[in-house]
Design an enzyme around this catalytic site. Structure first.
Site, short mmCIF file in Angstrom:
data_model
loop_
_atom_site.label_atom_id
_atom_site.label_comp_id
_atom_site.label_asym_id
_atom_site.label_seq_id
_atom_site.Cartn_x
_atom_site.Cartn_y
_atom_site.Cartn_z
N ASP A 25 0.88 -1.17 0.00
CA ASP A 25 0.00 0.00 0.00
C ASP A 25 0.92 1.21 0.00
OD1 ASP A 25 -1.63 2.13 0.60
OD2 ASP A 25 -2.30 1.37 2.54
N LYS A 90 2.85 10.96 -3.65
CA LYS A 90 1.76 10.30 -4.39
C LYS A 90 0.86 11.33 -5.09
CE LYS A 90 -1.80 6.81 -3.48
NZ LYS A 90 -2.31 5.94 -2.41
N GLU A 190 -7.22 0.42 -4.58
CA GLU A 190 -7.27 0.36 -3.11
C GLU A 190 -8.61 -0.17 -2.59
OE1 GLU A 190 -6.02 4.32 -2.12
OE2 GLU A 190 -4.00 3.92 -2.86
N ASP A 214 -13.03 5.83 2.46
CA ASP A 214 -11.62 5.91 2.84
C ASP A 214 -11.28 7.33 3.28
OD1 ASP A 214 -8.87 6.00 3.00
OD2 ASP A 214 -8.51 4.91 1.14
#
Ligand code: AMP
Length: 623
Positions: A25, A90, A190, A214
């Site tokens: 992850d 990211k 994800e 999330d």
């Protein structure tokens, strides 16, 4: 565990799988690496050497001498050395400077802006880094961590990305893996990984619609997934890339600043920074404490920092409402309501907040999945996906793109591609067809793989009949042919007549039995024959068009005899005969010429018939 003896090498061998594939992850704030223990079969997250931390902060720090640290050590430099400490990489993956202009103040380091359309680079002193290189540094750290913990080399990985990542962001993630010395077997969404961690979608015949909520430190996203036959399809995503637990911390800081009338503006910039940093840590501590207790009390140099759970909930209420708004929007995009959602999965550290859980559960009207550690869910799921890939399905070629196109045969033995080669899998693609003949009850569906225009030059994968189409005039039935390819390359082909709901399907394994050389050969042939194939296709298409026009003209003459003179009928017939003759001429231009001629000749009749029909209808209305 089975043990064997290798007679050639004279060594004892265990049946440990040769490949240990880890699941990674790669997060905005923190990254984790998980695996399924080869001996015990349970899912684990790799810890640091001290055994007390599983999260690796996604932060890279460059010392003035150029040496690099990653993770907790790098995070310690965030305040003291901001221009050499790179976080949130990211957010930069696959982005140009133009994409980032609105948020450039967010980054404490230097992003190069001389070419606004090019992919961004980050400047540290006199060195330049791409986000791919920086991500690779984080991945290398994770790889090393896993190797130490497992005491073996780790060369293969599955890496997760947000469902909304586009192709270039996915490719950038893949490249980062490669640069870190990892073969990236798959890029997994994800939310898909999070669902897998809860065992959702592992049963082959499971059909479910799942919402994955999330809420992390800096970002929020919600995804609606439809799972069928092991294919995870993202129906919709929504979110806010600048909303998360950090915002909750800021609200607490503001509250305390007001409560204590802190004259922050009077501090020098360095003192201000360190007070801010201390307050930030304090605020986060308060927030985490309030997830378990009703009150937080703390005396500091700056004053009394107190907060009740109720105050906190009132404070964050508008932001939580915003996330629920995003859930609503995602459902609308997916054309679903909360009643259609079978499972709700919670991901991200901020979903530990009871008020967040309650709000989400009450919006969806069902209990949420929150048993697993929300920081680890994605990595756990990635590890499960990795294990499936490492697993025992030896007769399957594991792919994440289709190496050759797949499609169906249409009139004139032409190949109609439904899923083009190099499509990302899993995938669902569909196209509608109709019948050729009035009252046609059956339709043959022949499935082929390959790049050539004529099916006879491609590879036949299977064939089935859609039977029991209710009697309708030609062209009226709507037959949807859908190709559903799951992550392992297993393809299901379904044909459904949409008006009546009649349905048939078959399952095929498109890659089974084809070696890479054969696939390469098929591609090569398609390139070598491209020009000839195109001619064959355009000739066949002209013949199809001509035959269809002849059928329509024939129907027109027999149905509308009353509106046409005998000469008109005879002349039309002559045009039809000529067209019929040239259909076998192998000359597509000639066929087109006669299609045009017949069309031109019959157009005035068609218009006349139409006018009469309209007049008739109008008359009917006036009565
Ligand atoms: P993530 O990005 O998923 O690692 O989430 C990190 C965010 O979760 C940070 O804002 C943390 O402060 C927050 N967080 C972690 N634990 C808790 C907790 N027990 N209660 C509230 N927020 C938490």
């Amino acid at each position: 565990m089975r043990i064997g003896i290798n007679l050639i090498k004279g060594e004892i061998q265990t049946n440990e799988p040769k490949d240990l594939i880890v699941g990674i992850d790669l997060g905005t704030t923190n990254s984790l690496v998980g695996y399924i223990h080869p001996k015990y079969g349970d899912t684990r997250i790799v810890q640091d050497e001290a055994g007390d931390n599983k999260l690796v902060p996604s932060i890279v720090h460059f010392e003035p001498d150029g040496s690099v640290t990653v993770g907790t050590q790098a995070r310690a430099q965030l305040v003291s050395d901001p221009t050499r400490t790179i976080y949130s990489v990211k957010r930069l993956m696959g982005k140009s400077y133009k994409d980032l202009i609105d948020h450039k103040d967010y980054f404490g380091y230097q992003i190069i802006d001389n070419d606004k359309d090019e992919l961004v680079k980050i400047r540290v002193d006199d060195r330049f880094f791409t986000p791919i290189e920086l991500s690779a540094m984080i991945l290398r750290q994770l790889k090393q961590r896993a190797e130490k913990a497992l005491n073996r080399e780790v060369l293969k990985a599955v890496i997760t990305v947000p469902a909304y990542f586009n192709d270039s962001q996915r490719q950038a993630t893949r490249d980062a893996g490669k640069l870190a010395g990892l073969e990236v077997l798959r890029i997994v969404n994800e939310p898909t990984a999070a669902s897998l961690a809860y065992g959702i979608g592992l049963q082959p015949d499971e059909v479910k619609t799942v919402a994955v909520y999330d809420l992390g430190g800096g970002t929020f996203d919600v995804s609606i997934l439809h799972i069928e036959n092991g294919v995870f399809e993202v129906l919709a995503t929504n979110g806010d890339t600048f909303l998360g637990g950090d915002d909750f911390d800021r609200l607490i800081i503001n509250q305390w600043t007001t409560d204590n009338k802190l004259p922050l503006k009077r501090f020098t910039s360095d003192a201000y920074k360190s007070i801010q940093q201390a307050m930030r840590l304090n605020a986060e501590e308060a927030k985490i404490h309030l997830s378990q207790h009703p009150n937080y009390i703390s005396s500091t140099e700056q004053g009394q920092f107190n907060l009740s759970r109720q105050q906190f909930e009132e404070m964050i209420q508008p932001l939580v409402a915003k996330t629920i708004g995003c859930c609503k929007a995602a459902l609308e995009d997916a054309k679903l309501t909360t009643a259609n959602i079978d499972e709700v999965v919670m991901v991200g550290g901020s979903t530990r907040i009871p008020y967040v859980k309650q709000s989400v559960a009450s919006f969806f009207g069902k209990a949420v999945h929150d048993n697993l550690n929300p920081d680890e869910v994605v990595a756990l799921g990635a590890a499960i996906q990795a294990d499936i890939l490492a697993g025992n399905q030896k007769d399957m070629l594991l792919l994440d793109v289709t190496p050759l196109s797949v499609g169906v045969e249409t009139i004139g033995e032409l190949m109609d591609v439904i899923v083009p080669r190099n499509s990302r899998i899993p995938i669902r693609a569909a196209r509608q067809y109709t019948t050729q003949v009035d009252g046609q009850a059956n339709m043959k569906i022949a499935v082929y793989q390959g790049e050539r225009d004529l099916v006879k030059n491609n590879r036949k994968l299977g064939e089935f009949d859609l039977k029991g189409i209710p009697s309708m005039p030609a062209g009226l039935p709507k037959v949807e042919i859908a190709f559903i390819i799951n992550a392992d390359g297993i393809m299901q082909v379904r044909a459904k007549e949409l008006r009546s709901g009649v349905e048939q399907s078959i399952t095929v394994q498109p890659q089974y039995g084809l070696t890479e050389e054969e696939m390469g050969q098929m591609l090569l042939e398609s390139i070598q024959n491209a020009a000839a194939d195109m001619q064959v296709r355009s000739l066949q298409e002209a013949i199809n068009e001509g035959s269809q026009l002849l059928a329509t003209a024939q129907r027109f003459i027999s149905q509308q005899t009353a509106y046409l003179s005998p000469t008109e009928i005879a002349d039309t017939q002559t045009y039809m005969n000529t067209l019929n003759e040239v259909l076998t001429s192998q000359n597509k231009d000639l066929i087109h010429q006669h299609i045009e001629a017949l069309n031109e000749f019959t157009r005035p009749f068609a218009e006349r018939v139409m006018d009469k029909a309209v007049a008739q209808a109008m008359k009917g209305k006036q009565v």
